[in-house]
Write a protein that holds these residues in place. Structure first.
Motif, PDB file in Angstrom:
ATOM      1  N   TYR A  22     -16.421  10.304  -2.575  1.00 61.12           N
ATOM      2  CA  TYR A  22     -15.825   9.027  -2.161  1.00 61.12           C
ATOM      3  C   TYR A  22     -14.843   8.555  -3.231  1.00 61.12           C
ATOM      4  O   TYR A  22     -15.194   8.374  -4.384  1.00 61.12           O
ATOM      5  CB  TYR A  22     -16.931   7.979  -1.946  1.00 61.12           C
ATOM      6  CG  TYR A  22     -16.423   6.684  -1.399  1.00 61.12           C
ATOM      7  CD1 TYR A  22     -16.275   6.494  -0.026  1.00 61.12           C
ATOM      8  CD2 TYR A  22     -16.064   5.646  -2.252  1.00 61.12           C
ATOM      9  CE1 TYR A  22     -15.787   5.309   0.486  1.00 61.12           C
ATOM     10  CE2 TYR A  22     -15.581   4.448  -1.741  1.00 61.12           C
ATOM     11  CZ  TYR A  22     -15.445   4.287  -0.385  1.00 61.12           C
ATOM     12  OH  TYR A  22     -14.958   3.105   0.121  1.00 61.12           O
ATOM     13  N   LYS A  23     -13.597   8.367  -2.823  1.00 66.12           N
ATOM     14  CA  LYS A  23     -12.536   8.023  -3.781  1.00 66.12           C
ATOM     15  C   LYS A  23     -12.523   6.534  -4.103  1.00 66.12           C
ATOM     16  O   LYS A  23     -12.538   5.693  -3.206  1.00 66.12           O
ATOM     17  CB  LYS A  23     -11.181   8.433  -3.217  1.00 66.12           C
ATOM     18  CG  LYS A  23     -10.024   8.179  -4.166  1.00 66.12           C
ATOM     19  CD  LYS A  23      -8.756   8.799  -3.636  1.00 66.12           C
ATOM     20  CE  LYS A  23      -7.794   7.730  -3.228  1.00 66.12           C
ATOM     21  NZ  LYS A  23      -6.483   8.263  -2.842  1.00 66.12           N
ATOM     22  N   VAL A  24     -12.519   6.240  -5.402  1.00 59.74           N
ATOM     23  CA  VAL A  24     -12.272   4.880  -5.876  1.00 59.74           C
ATOM     24  C   VAL A  24     -11.065   4.965  -6.807  1.00 59.74           C
ATOM     25  O   VAL A  24     -10.937   5.906  -7.584  1.00 59.74           O
ATOM     26  CB  VAL A  24     -13.487   4.259  -6.608  1.00 59.74           C
ATOM     27  CG1 VAL A  24     -14.616   3.977  -5.641  1.00 59.74           C
ATOM     28  CG2 VAL A  24     -13.980   5.117  -7.743  1.00 59.74           C
ATOM     29  N   GLN A  25     -10.181   3.997  -6.685  1.00 58.44           N
ATOM     30  CA  GLN A  25      -8.983   3.987  -7.512  1.00 58.44           C
ATOM     31  C   GLN A  25      -9.067   2.836  -8.500  1.00 58.44           C
ATOM     32  O   GLN A  25      -9.354   1.697  -8.123  1.00 58.44           O
ATOM     33  CB  GLN A  25      -7.742   3.846  -6.642  1.00 58.44           C
ATOM     34  CG  GLN A  25      -6.465   4.020  -7.419  1.00 58.44           C
ATOM     35  CD  GLN A  25      -5.246   4.073  -6.508  1.00 58.44           C
ATOM     36  OE1 GLN A  25      -5.276   3.594  -5.395  1.00 58.44           O
ATOM     37  NE2 GLN A  25      -4.170   4.656  -7.009  1.00 58.44           N
ATOM     38  N   VAL A  26      -8.834   3.148  -9.754  1.00 59.17           N
ATOM     39  CA  VAL A  26      -8.805   2.142 -10.803  1.00 59.17           C
ATOM     40  C   VAL A  26      -7.477   2.325 -11.526  1.00 59.17           C
ATOM     41  O   VAL A  26      -7.199   3.409 -12.062  1.00 59.17           O
ATOM     42  CB  VAL A  26      -9.988   2.297 -11.787  1.00 59.17           C
ATOM     43  CG1 VAL A  26      -9.888   1.277 -12.915  1.00 59.17           C
ATOM     44  CG2 VAL A  26     -11.322   2.141 -11.049  1.00 59.17           C
ATOM     45  N   GLY A  27      -6.674   1.290 -11.509  1.00 57.99           N
ATOM     46  CA  GLY A  27      -5.330   1.425 -12.065  1.00 57.99           C
ATOM     47  C   GLY A  27      -4.581   2.466 -11.269  1.00 57.99           C
ATOM     48  O   GLY A  27      -4.571   2.437 -10.038  1.00 57.99           O
ATOM     49  N   ASN A  28      -3.979   3.411 -11.954  1.00 63.65           N
ATOM     50  CA  ASN A  28      -3.251   4.493 -11.293  1.00 63.65           C
ATOM     51  C   ASN A  28      -4.052   5.787 -11.235  1.00 63.65           C
ATOM     52  O   ASN A  28      -3.488   6.847 -10.979  1.00 63.65           O
ATOM     53  CB  ASN A  28      -1.920   4.746 -12.017  1.00 63.65           C
ATOM     54  CG  ASN A  28      -0.983   3.565 -11.891  1.00 63.65           C
ATOM     55  OD1 ASN A  28      -0.921   2.924 -10.847  1.00 63.65           O
ATOM     56  ND2 ASN A  28      -0.261   3.255 -12.955  1.00 63.65           N
ATOM     57  N   SER A  29      -5.350   5.707 -11.488  1.00 63.24           N
ATOM     58  CA  SER A  29      -6.190   6.907 -11.526  1.00 63.24           C
ATOM     59  C   SER A  29      -7.190   6.921 -10.380  1.00 63.24           C
ATOM     60  O   SER A  29      -7.726   5.881  -9.994  1.00 63.24           O
ATOM     61  CB  SER A  29      -6.958   6.971 -12.854  1.00 63.24           C
ATOM     62  OG  SER A  29      -6.072   7.008 -13.942  1.00 63.24           O
ATOM     63  N   ASP A  30      -7.444   8.105  -9.864  1.00 62.63           N
ATOM     64  CA  ASP A  30      -8.432   8.302  -8.808  1.00 62.63           C
ATOM     65  C   ASP A  30      -9.703   8.885  -9.411  1.00 62.63           C
ATOM     66  O   ASP A  30      -9.645   9.767 -10.273  1.00 62.63           O
ATOM     67  CB  ASP A  30      -7.909   9.261  -7.746  1.00 62.63           C
ATOM     68  CG  ASP A  30      -6.714   8.707  -6.989  1.00 62.63           C
ATOM     69  OD1 ASP A  30      -6.576   7.470  -6.918  1.00 62.63           O
ATOM     70  OD2 ASP A  30      -5.925   9.511  -6.457  1.00 62.63           O
ATOM     71  N   PHE A  31     -10.842   8.402  -8.918  1.00 63.07           N
ATOM     72  CA  PHE A  31     -12.150   8.881  -9.343  1.00 63.07           C
ATOM     73  C   PHE A  31     -12.966   9.133  -8.079  1.00 63.07           C
ATOM     74  O   PHE A  31     -12.709   8.531  -7.042  1.00 63.07           O
ATOM     75  CB  PHE A  31     -12.844   7.849 -10.235  1.00 63.07           C
ATOM     76  CG  PHE A  31     -12.068   7.529 -11.481  1.00 63.07           C
ATOM     77  CD1 PHE A  31     -12.248   8.276 -12.641  1.00 63.07           C
ATOM     78  CD2 PHE A  31     -11.147   6.490 -11.495  1.00 63.07           C
ATOM     79  CE1 PHE A  31     -11.521   7.997 -13.780  1.00 63.07           C
ATOM     80  CE2 PHE A  31     -10.413   6.203 -12.638  1.00 63.07           C
ATOM     81  CZ  PHE A  31     -10.602   6.956 -13.778  1.00 63.07           C
ATOM     82  N   TYR A  32     -13.968  10.011  -8.185  1.00 69.08           N
ATOM     83  CA  TYR A  32     -14.713  10.408  -6.995  1.00 69.08           C
ATOM     84  C   TYR A  32     -16.218  10.325  -7.227  1.00 69.08           C
ATOM     85  O   TYR A  32     -16.755  11.012  -8.090  1.00 69.08           O
ATOM     86  CB  TYR A  32     -14.307  11.830  -6.587  1.00 69.08           C
ATOM     87  CG  TYR A  32     -12.840  11.911  -6.234  1.00 69.08           C
ATOM     88  CD1 TYR A  32     -12.410  11.661  -4.938  1.00 69.08           C
ATOM     89  CD2 TYR A  32     -11.889  12.183  -7.212  1.00 69.08           C
ATOM     90  CE1 TYR A  32     -11.064  11.700  -4.614  1.00 69.08           C
ATOM     91  CE2 TYR A  32     -10.534  12.222  -6.900  1.00 69.08           C
ATOM     92  CZ  TYR A  32     -10.131  11.975  -5.600  1.00 69.08           C
ATOM     93  OH  TYR A  32      -8.798  11.999  -5.281  1.00 69.08           O
ATOM     94  N   VAL A  33     -16.876   9.492  -6.438  1.00 69.45           N
ATOM     95  CA  VAL A  33     -18.333   9.366  -6.451  1.00 69.45           C
ATOM     96  C   VAL A  33     -18.871  10.518  -5.603  1.00 69.45           C
ATOM     97  O   VAL A  33     -18.439  10.702  -4.461  1.00 69.45           O
ATOM     98  CB  VAL A  33     -18.769   8.010  -5.857  1.00 69.45           C
ATOM     99  CG1 VAL A  33     -20.282   7.899  -5.808  1.00 69.45           C
ATOM    100  CG2 VAL A  33     -18.147   6.854  -6.623  1.00 69.45           C
ATOM    101  N   ASP A  34     -19.821  11.286  -6.151  1.00 68.30           N
ATOM    102  CA  ASP A  34     -20.318  12.465  -5.435  1.00 68.30           C
ATOM    103  C   ASP A  34     -20.790  12.118  -4.025  1.00 68.30           C
ATOM    104  O   ASP A  34     -20.326  12.696  -3.050  1.00 68.30           O
ATOM    105  CB  ASP A  34     -21.451  13.142  -6.213  1.00 68.30           C
ATOM    106  CG  ASP A  34     -20.935  13.883  -7.441  1.00 68.30           C
ATOM    107  OD1 ASP A  34     -19.728  14.189  -7.509  1.00 68.30           O
ATOM    108  OD2 ASP A  34     -21.754  14.154  -8.340  1.00 68.30           O
ATOM    109  N   LEU A  35     -21.742  11.206  -3.916  1.00 66.38           N
ATOM    110  CA  LEU A  35     -22.258  10.775  -2.611  1.00 66.38           C
ATOM    111  C   LEU A  35     -22.399   9.266  -2.616  1.00 66.38           C
ATOM    112  O   LEU A  35     -22.953   8.703  -3.560  1.00 66.38           O
ATOM    113  CB  LEU A  35     -23.622  11.408  -2.324  1.00 66.38           C
ATOM    114  CG  LEU A  35     -23.673  12.923  -2.164  1.00 66.38           C
ATOM    115  CD1 LEU A  35     -25.121  13.400  -2.110  1.00 66.38           C
ATOM    116  CD2 LEU A  35     -22.929  13.365  -0.914  1.00 66.38           C
ATOM    117  N   LEU A  36     -21.926   8.622  -1.563  1.00 65.97           N
ATOM    118  CA  LEU A  36     -22.052   7.168  -1.460  1.00 65.97           C
ATOM    119  C   LEU A  36     -22.771   6.816  -0.167  1.00 65.97           C
ATOM    120  O   LEU A  36     -22.419   7.303   0.910  1.00 65.97           O
ATOM    121  CB  LEU A  36     -20.675   6.495  -1.498  1.00 65.97           C
ATOM    122  CG  LEU A  36     -20.682   4.974  -1.520  1.00 65.97           C
ATOM    123  CD1 LEU A  36     -21.387   4.437  -2.772  1.00 65.97           C
ATOM    124  CD2 LEU A  36     -19.268   4.422  -1.440  1.00 65.97           C
TER     125      LEU A  36
END
Length: 137
Positions: A22-36
């Motif tokens: 699951y993609k979350v964006q903080v600033g200009n960076s993308d991060f991915y939570v394994d399972l939400l």
């Protein structure tokens, strides 16, 4: 991740699957939570981070970062703060104790344990999943 997703959904009717990686964006960076997931009974998001290696303190920092992003940008106003569950293949109990000693309130942990899966069942299933993964190699 698919096996873990199915296992969590089998734990009870209150878990609703939201997304894998699951993609979350903080600033200009993308991060991915394994399972939400969303837990209906607790009325909160539940983020699972799966680590195929031994617990490292930085895993906890990563999970806390994800929880903050979820609470600021995904959580609805009427929902409770997000919960994070970090599942590692192995651990050094003393390292875990040190890493958790300043970051979690014991009251919060006790409160959530009543509605989340039993710790021993989760450990057993995780062990089985890793054994299955190793047999596929």
């Amino acid at each position: 991740m698919r096996q873990m997703k199915n296992f969590i959904l089998e734990l009870g009717k209150d878990f609703l699957f939201i997304g894998e990686e699951y993609k979350v964006q903080v600033g200009n960076s993308d991060f991915y939570v394994d399972l939400l997931f969303y837990h209906r009974g607790l009325q909160c998001l539940v983020a699972f981070e799966l680590k195929a290696d031994k617990f490292k303190p930085e895993h906890l920092g990563q999970l806390n970062f994800y929880l903050e992003a979820l609470d600021r940008d995904v959580k609805k106003v009427n929902e409770n703060p997000s919960i994070g569950i970090l599942l590692c293949k192995d651990k050094d109990s003393e390292v875990v104790e040190y890493a958790l000693s300043r970051s979690l309130s014991p009251t919060m942990v006790a409160e959530y344990q009543m509605q989340l899966p039993d710790k021993k069942l989760l450990q057993q299933k995780l062990h089985e999943l890793f054994l299955d993964d190793m047999s596929l190699d």
